[in-house]
Design a protein around this motif. Structure first.
Motif, PDB file in Angstrom:
ATOM      1  N   TYR A 109      -5.350   0.387   4.274  1.00  0.00           N
ATOM      2  CA  TYR A 109      -4.320  -0.853   3.571  1.00  0.00           C
ATOM      3  C   TYR A 109      -3.756  -0.199   2.184  1.00  0.00           C
ATOM      4  N   LEU A 110      -4.639   0.147   1.277  1.00  0.00           N
ATOM      5  CA  LEU A 110      -4.387   0.720  -0.062  1.00  0.00           C
ATOM      6  C   LEU A 110      -3.709   1.994  -0.159  1.00  0.00           C
ATOM      7  N   VAL A 111      -4.136   2.845   0.641  1.00  0.00           N
ATOM      8  CA  VAL A 111      -3.550   4.069   1.003  1.00  0.00           C
ATOM      9  C   VAL A 111      -2.198   3.970   1.343  1.00  0.00           C
ATOM     10  N   GLU A 112      -1.988   3.260   2.509  1.00  0.00           N
ATOM     11  CA  GLU A 112      -0.648   3.116   3.096  1.00  0.00           C
ATOM     12  C   GLU A 112       0.157   2.533   2.001  1.00  0.00           C
ATOM     13  N   HIS A 113      -0.217   1.523   1.457  1.00  0.00           N
ATOM     14  CA  HIS A 113       0.599   0.735   0.482  1.00  0.00           C
ATOM     15  C   HIS A 113       1.027   1.501  -0.831  1.00  0.00           C
TER      16      HIS A 113
END
Length: 128
Positions: free
Chosen positions: A86-90
């Motif tokens: 999630y954090l990588v994508e965000h």
């Protein structure tokens, strides 16, 4: 303002990963999208408590999870992988022509400090 922070009821204690992650990702989306959240003025107490409770319930459940290869995967590992993705994508999406908001700046600064500390510990242990 309370309606701005509505994400629904906490999943049951026996909720599976998909139900748990659906709830957590809504909460994380809400936090990451709020431009006015600062260190001194955080998210409402009931939201942070509900997110904490959801994580606690999932991590302490005795549910057995399997990865795509049929191997057992711990609850901690499963949740960590979801959050990391999630954090990588965000951060990848939000970095396209924009400046990071406060939460992203805090996250990036915290990550940098942790990596620097790890390297310092590794170097000092190699010298001993």
């Amino acid at each position: 303002m309370a309606s701005t922070f509505a994400i629904g009821p906490v999943p049951s204690r026996n909720a599976d990963m998909s139900e748990t992650w659906a709830y957590l990702s809504m909460g994380i989306d809400l936090i990451m999208s709020q431009k006015n959240i600062t260190i001194t003025q955080g998210i409402p107490f009931h939201i942070s408590t509900n997110l904490y409770t959801t994580v606690y319930n999932f991590l302490t459940s005795s549910r057995v999870n399997y990865d795509e290869h049929g191997e057992i995967q711990s609850n901690e590992e499963l949740l960590y992988n979801k959050l990391r993705a999630y954090l990588v994508e965000h951060l990848t999406c939000s970095g396209a022509g924009t400046t990071p908001n406060n939460q992203e700046k805090l996250f990036l600064a915290s990550s940098h400090k942790k990596e620097t500390a790890k390297r310092s510990i590794k170097i000092s242990s190699e010298r001993s």
